[in-house]
Scaffold this active site. Structure first.
Site, PDB file in Angstrom:
ATOM      1  N   CYS A   2       0.839  -1.197   0.000  1.00 53.53           N
ATOM      2  CA  CYS A   2       0.000   0.000   0.000  1.00 53.53           C
ATOM      3  C   CYS A   2       0.874   1.247   0.000  1.00 53.53           C
ATOM      4  O   CYS A   2       1.752   1.411   0.833  1.00 53.53           O
ATOM      5  CB  CYS A   2      -0.959   0.069   1.189  1.00 53.53           C
ATOM      6  SG  CYS A   2      -2.214  -1.201   1.177  1.00 53.53           S
ATOM      7  N   ARG A  27       4.234  -0.570  -4.744  1.00 51.07           N
ATOM      8  CA  ARG A  27       3.907  -1.068  -3.408  1.00 51.07           C
ATOM      9  C   ARG A  27       2.555  -1.786  -3.373  1.00 51.07           C
ATOM     10  O   ARG A  27       2.214  -2.443  -2.390  1.00 51.07           O
ATOM     11  CB  ARG A  27       3.885   0.083  -2.412  1.00 51.07           C
ATOM     12  CG  ARG A  27       5.216   0.779  -2.269  1.00 51.07           C
ATOM     13  CD  ARG A  27       5.108   1.884  -1.258  1.00 51.07           C
ATOM     14  NE  ARG A  27       4.907   1.336   0.066  1.00 51.07           N
ATOM     15  CZ  ARG A  27       5.846   1.211   0.977  1.00 51.07           C
ATOM     16  NH1 ARG A  27       7.068   1.586   0.707  1.00 51.07           N
ATOM     17  NH2 ARG A  27       5.592   0.721   2.162  1.00 51.07           N
ATOM     18  N   TRP A  73      -2.886  -2.639  -1.862  1.00 53.65           N
ATOM     19  CA  TRP A  73      -2.623  -4.070  -1.966  1.00 53.65           C
ATOM     20  C   TRP A  73      -3.602  -4.715  -0.997  1.00 53.65           C
ATOM     21  O   TRP A  73      -3.471  -4.581   0.214  1.00 53.65           O
ATOM     22  CB  TRP A  73      -1.174  -4.381  -1.582  1.00 53.65           C
ATOM     23  CG  TRP A  73      -0.820  -5.825  -1.767  1.00 53.65           C
ATOM     24  CD1 TRP A  73      -0.430  -6.427  -2.923  1.00 53.65           C
ATOM     25  CD2 TRP A  73      -0.808  -6.848  -0.762  1.00 53.65           C
ATOM     26  NE1 TRP A  73      -0.190  -7.767  -2.705  1.00 53.65           N
ATOM     27  CE2 TRP A  73      -0.418  -8.051  -1.382  1.00 53.65           C
ATOM     28  CE3 TRP A  73      -1.103  -6.874   0.596  1.00 53.65           C
ATOM     29  CZ2 TRP A  73      -0.314  -9.252  -0.695  1.00 53.65           C
ATOM     30  CZ3 TRP A  73      -0.999  -8.078   1.288  1.00 53.65           C
ATOM     31  CH2 TRP A  73      -0.595  -9.251   0.632  1.00 53.65           C
ATOM     32  N   ASN A  99      -2.331   2.053   5.636  1.00 48.85           N
ATOM     33  CA  ASN A  99      -1.471   0.935   5.288  1.00 48.85           C
ATOM     34  C   ASN A  99      -1.291   0.120   6.556  1.00 48.85           C
ATOM     35  O   ASN A  99      -0.973   0.687   7.602  1.00 48.85           O
ATOM     36  CB  ASN A  99      -0.119   1.493   4.788  1.00 48.85           C
ATOM     37  CG  ASN A  99       0.859   0.403   4.412  1.00 48.85           C
ATOM     38  OD1 ASN A  99       0.502  -0.758   4.291  1.00 48.85           O
ATOM     39  ND2 ASN A  99       2.113   0.790   4.223  1.00 48.85           N
ATOM     40  N   GLY A 100      -1.519  -1.189   6.503  1.00 48.97           N
ATOM     41  CA  GLY A 100      -1.383  -2.016   7.705  1.00 48.97           C
ATOM     42  C   GLY A 100      -2.633  -2.858   7.896  1.00 48.97           C
ATOM     43  O   GLY A 100      -3.465  -2.964   6.989  1.00 48.97           O
ATOM     44  N   GLU A 484      16.198 -19.458  -4.979  1.00 49.08           N
ATOM     45  CA  GLU A 484      15.986 -18.087  -5.480  1.00 49.08           C
ATOM     46  C   GLU A 484      15.491 -18.106  -6.937  1.00 49.08           C
ATOM     47  O   GLU A 484      14.565 -17.380  -7.305  1.00 49.08           O
ATOM     48  CB  GLU A 484      17.300 -17.299  -5.335  1.00 49.08           C
ATOM     49  CG  GLU A 484      17.400 -15.977  -6.086  1.00 49.08           C
ATOM     50  CD  GLU A 484      16.377 -14.927  -5.667  1.00 49.08           C
ATOM     51  OE1 GLU A 484      15.619 -15.167  -4.728  1.00 49.08           O
ATOM     52  OE2 GLU A 484      16.315 -13.885  -6.334  1.00 49.08           O
ATOM     53  N   LYS A 488      11.916 -16.674  -8.298  1.00 50.72           N
ATOM     54  CA  LYS A 488      11.845 -15.607  -9.295  1.00 50.72           C
ATOM     55  C   LYS A 488      10.946 -15.976 -10.461  1.00 50.72           C
ATOM     56  O   LYS A 488      10.123 -15.182 -10.889  1.00 50.72           O
ATOM     57  CB  LYS A 488      13.267 -15.293  -9.773  1.00 50.72           C
ATOM     58  CG  LYS A 488      13.493 -13.874 -10.060  1.00 50.72           C
ATOM     59  CD  LYS A 488      14.027 -13.034  -8.935  1.00 50.72           C
ATOM     60  CE  LYS A 488      13.222 -13.046  -7.666  1.00 50.72           C
ATOM     61  NZ  LYS A 488      13.862 -12.324  -6.574  1.00 50.72           N
ATOM     62  N   GLU A 491       7.280 -15.851  -9.388  1.00 51.66           N
ATOM     63  CA  GLU A 491       6.737 -14.498  -9.197  1.00 51.66           C
ATOM     64  C   GLU A 491       6.454 -13.791 -10.513  1.00 51.66           C
ATOM     65  O   GLU A 491       5.449 -13.109 -10.660  1.00 51.66           O
ATOM     66  CB  GLU A 491       7.776 -13.618  -8.478  1.00 51.66           C
ATOM     67  CG  GLU A 491       7.996 -13.921  -7.050  1.00 51.66           C
ATOM     68  CD  GLU A 491       8.922 -12.886  -6.431  1.00 51.66           C
ATOM     69  OE1 GLU A 491       8.465 -12.134  -5.578  1.00 51.66           O
ATOM     70  OE2 GLU A 491      10.110 -12.818  -6.801  1.00 51.66           O
ATOM     71  N   HIS A 507      14.583 -38.193  -3.183  1.00 49.71           N
ATOM     72  CA  HIS A 507      13.734 -38.530  -2.028  1.00 49.71           C
ATOM     73  C   HIS A 507      12.274 -38.156  -2.247  1.00 49.71           C
ATOM     74  O   HIS A 507      11.502 -38.093  -1.298  1.00 49.71           O
ATOM     75  CB  HIS A 507      14.268 -37.851  -0.763  1.00 49.71           C
ATOM     76  CG  HIS A 507      15.648 -38.318  -0.401  1.00 49.71           C
ATOM     77  ND1 HIS A 507      15.889 -39.545   0.157  1.00 49.71           N
ATOM     78  CD2 HIS A 507      16.847 -37.737  -0.570  1.00 49.71           C
ATOM     79  CE1 HIS A 507      17.188 -39.700   0.343  1.00 49.71           C
ATOM     80  NE2 HIS A 507      17.801 -38.609  -0.097  1.00 49.71           N
ATOM     81  N   LYS A 606       5.734  -4.723  -3.378  1.00 48.93           N
ATOM     82  CA  LYS A 606       7.079  -4.522  -2.834  1.00 48.93           C
ATOM     83  C   LYS A 606       6.893  -4.129  -1.379  1.00 48.93           C
ATOM     84  O   LYS A 606       5.951  -3.419  -1.048  1.00 48.93           O
ATOM     85  CB  LYS A 606       7.732  -3.369  -3.616  1.00 48.93           C
ATOM     86  CG  LYS A 606       9.221  -3.241  -3.400  1.00 48.93           C
ATOM     87  CD  LYS A 606       9.958  -4.192  -4.267  1.00 48.93           C
ATOM     88  CE  LYS A 606      11.463  -4.023  -4.146  1.00 48.93           C
ATOM     89  NZ  LYS A 606      12.151  -5.218  -4.659  1.00 48.93           N
TER      90      LYS A 606
HETATM   91  O1  M6R Z   1      12.336  -5.990   1.674  1.00 53.42           O
HETATM   92  P1  M6R Z   1      12.709  -7.392   2.050  1.00 53.42           P
HETATM   93  O2  M6R Z   1      14.023  -7.800   1.526  1.00 53.42           O
HETATM   94  O3  M6R Z   1      12.600  -7.625   3.529  1.00 53.42           O
HETATM   95  O4  M6R Z   1      11.607  -8.278   1.370  1.00 53.42           O
HETATM   96  C1  M6R Z   1      11.555  -9.656   1.562  1.00 53.42           C
HETATM   97  C2  M6R Z   1      10.634 -10.337   0.574  1.00 53.42           C
HETATM   98  O5  M6R Z   1       9.331  -9.832   0.707  1.00 53.42           O
HETATM   99  C3  M6R Z   1      11.098 -10.144  -0.871  1.00 53.42           C
HETATM  100  O6  M6R Z   1      12.400 -10.603  -1.061  1.00 53.42           O
HETATM  101  C4  M6R Z   1      10.148 -10.871  -1.834  1.00 53.42           C
HETATM  102  O7  M6R Z   1      10.216 -12.257  -1.644  1.00 53.42           O
HETATM  103  C5  M6R Z   1      10.465 -10.501  -3.278  1.00 53.42           C
HETATM  104  N1  M6R Z   1       9.244 -10.370  -4.005  1.00 53.42           N
HETATM  105  C6  M6R Z   1      11.356 -11.493  -3.956  1.00 53.42           C
HETATM  106  O8  M6R Z   1      11.573 -11.210  -5.285  1.00 53.42           O
END
Ligand code: M6R
Length: 611
Positions: A2, A27, A73, A99-100, A484, A488, A491, A507, A606
């Site tokens: 947000c 955001r 969001w 926000n929250g 990772e 990626k 997402e 396994h 974000k």
């Molecule tokens: O701001 P932060 O590094 O604490 O955020 C952590 C995760 O929310 C962030 O890495 C998220 O998983 C991303 N979308 C990954 O690409």
């Protein structure tokens, strides 16, 4: 999560709010809205979808010197116009953005409904505006706001306007970031600096429990005990250019291409310490805890998402080179579990935004238990940076793409520096640390070589874009990169992908393998290469396709895999920097090949500031 922006000053608020919303859209982007104070009345516009949808609804000539805006969001209530912020009270005299999460909203809603308040949304936010309305029946607006936030459980960043005080803007914070930009004859409130820096670089950080009362002539900030507090004004080192795409089609691609510089910036002025015997001091941010660092016996890394995977890579580094037992835990789990940390433990938070609610709460919990709290944070002045005992800033510059990329490279770099610092305090010799530091300095050029070869990865992404499932596999230092890489592509491309330690495949996950289920092997030439090869054989035996990342010069691998992306040779502990860039580019090109908006992937935001 947000975006909030509020304006009060001599200019027309609308263009400032609209520009702020566009900059904060990363955001959250389910819906957006704006309220302006016009001739002692409040006018509100809201729209589902992107800020551009809202823009279509508002005549740019709408005037008002005070206003608030929000990009959402969704948490409580689906993305819809009625659930979009700003929310209003029954009398349409108060407008509020939030926000929250208000945890006791159901209870408050019941109470307020009994008193005759009518609700028009499914959000938790709407109770706040009605609560203020109710309390303001017998109190001044400021008193009502102070009382209202005292009754709220959960987290909030709030910006509020009222037609009863048309020359004022109010805001309050607990758990969700809010900052105040101080301009000449004007003030801008926002959930992060990117909405402010084109107007002013002077920033005041609101702390939890604080309420700000702002007019065009100045501001007063009151703490949780309702005492007026003097606040320091900070100068932010963020330029308008840094938050633009600068010729790249997406922020994500720009940020992947910034990875070499992200590593350079992380090392600048810090790596020298390990290159000569009388090199400089330990990283500045750790100086204040230098003695305490010598006494710690264990490290617990807490983080989320990509930062968690960086932490996992950090575990391998820290245990191998400093000898310190290191655990890595999802911040969301750490907080609610009985853990055994004490004053000999350093709890290290890794966070790009420095505002992730789970990570922040984990650090607060660790502090209560007497642990030394450390941070590896990118956003200067963020809450985690301010609340940890000491830390090292990444200096990667703002990361706007929702998928974290350059922050990851930067976090890995800082983790190497931290490892060398702790290692030198313990068992690592000068010559060993010098050798590692020398190799580390070569990493940016090696990433540049991968970026120059981006078309190879682009072609492969097109070739493999139709697959809907992936296994990402790696051993030792390549295991966190498998996780990772899988995150990626999930997402950005909405492709189902699972990251596994390559040794775990047999396994269980091997049951999935057939010609329609490819595997992405991270297989640099390292101490576990032969073992990784065995995993590839097992996949091949089941007709699975393999795309592998391998070290330049390894021609033999071509006999086994379907396709290969080569990375420059590097010490085993540092190959992760290189294979990460490959996985980031691959996810980017698969996402764009499928026509997705990779900077704003669906359902994501974000900076996750709710638990
Ligand atoms: O701001 P932060 O590094 O604490 O955020 C952590 C995760 O929310 C962030 O890495 C998220 O998983 C991303 N979308 C990954 O690409």
């Amino acid at each position: 999560m947000c975006g909030i922006v509020g304006y009060i000053g001599k200019r027309n608020a609308l263009p400032v709010l609209m520009d702020g919303l566009k900059r904060l859209e990363y955001r959250g982007y389910d819906s957006a809205g704006i309220s302006l104070v016009q001739k002692k009345r409040i006018k509100t516009w809201r729209a589902v979808g992107r800020v551009s949808e809202l823009e279509k609804k508002i005549n740019i000539e709408e005037m008002g010197n005070v206003g608030i805006a929000h990009t959402r969001w969704a948490t409580h209530g689906e993305p819809s116009e009625k659930n979009a912020h700003p929310h209003s009270d029954c009398g349409k005299n108060i407008s509020l953005v939030h926000n929250g999460i208000i945890e006791n909203y159901a209870e408050l809603k019941k109470l307020l409904s009994k008193k005759g308040h009518r609700f028009s949304s499914e959000t938790d936010t709407e109770v706040v505006v009605h609560l203020i309305e109710e309390l303001a029946k017998k109190k001044t607006f400021m008193e009502a706001l102070t009382e209202a936030v005292r009754l709220l459980e959960g987290t909030y960043g709030l910006a509020i306007i009222t037609s009863k005080e048309p020359g004022k803007l109010y805001c309050a914070r607990k758990g969700s970031p809010l900052i105040l930009g101080v301009g000449t004859d004007e003030f801008i409130v926002a959930s992060d600096a990117s909405a402010i820096v084109s107007h002013t670089k002077k920033i005041v950080y609101l702390e939890d429990g604080e309420i700000a009362e702002i007019s065009p002539d100045g501001f007063n900030i009151f703490n949780a005990k309702n005492h007026k507090t003097a606040k320091q004004i900070f100068e932010v080192n963020l330029t308008d250019e840094q938050v633009k795409k600068q010729g790249f089609p997406h922020f994500m691609l720009k940020e992947i291409f910034q990875q070499p510089d992200a590593v350079r910036n992380a090392l600048r002025g810090r790596v020298e310490k390990f290159l000569s015997e009388d090199g400089g001091p330990i990283p500045g941010g750790l100086l204040c805890v230098e003695k305490r660092l010598k006494k710690i016996r264990r490290i617990v890394i807490v983080a989320c998402g990509t930062s968690y995977y960086a932490g996992l890579a950090g575990k391998y580094l820290l245990e191998e080179f400093s000898g310190l037992p290191t655990e890595v835990e999802s911040a969301s789990e750490f907080r609610y579990r009985k853990n055994t940390i004490d004053e000999h433990t350093a709890v290290l938070a890794i966070s790009q935004s420095g505002e992730t609610a789970d990570t922040l709460e984990a650090i607060r919990e660790a502090k209560l238990k007497g642990a030394l709290t450390l941070g590896i944070v990118n956003t200067v002045g963020s809450t985690i940076a301010r609340e940890t005992d000491a830390g090292i800033y990444c200096h990667a510059g703002p990361e706007i793409g929702v998928a974290s990329t350059k922050a990851f490279s930067s976090q890995l770099s800082i983790l190497v520096l931290l490892t060398l610092t702790l290692g030198r305090q313990r068992r690592l010799s000068f010559s060993e640390s010098k050798a590692l530091a020398t190799e580390l300095q070569k990493i940016p050029e090696k990433i540049e070589a991968i970026l120059r070869d981006k078309n190879t990865i682009k072609k492969l992404a097109k070739k493999y874009a139709h697959f809907s499932d992936w296994l990402y596999l790696g051993r030792k230092y390549s295991f966190p990169i498998a996780l990772e890489g899988a995150l990626k592509i999930k997402e950005i491309s909405y492709v189902h992908a699972e990251g596994y330690a390559a040794g775990e495949m047999k396994h269980g996950p091997i049951a999935l393998i057939d010609e329609k289920f490819p595997s992405f092997f991270i297989a640099p030439t390292d101490s576990v290469y032969e073992k990784t090869m065995s995993g590839m054989q097992e996949v091949k035996a089941r007709k699975g396709k393999i795309l592998a990342v391998a070290t330049a010069g390894n021609k033999k691998i071509k006999d086994l895999v379907d396709d290969v992306v080569y990375i420059p040779a590097a010490p085993e502990a540092f190959s992760s920097f290189l294979s990460a860039t490959v996985t980031h580019l691959f996810a980017y090109y698969v996402g764009t090949a499928k026509g997705y908006d990779v900077d704003r992937p669906r359902n994501l935001a974000k900076s996750v500031t709710v638990e």
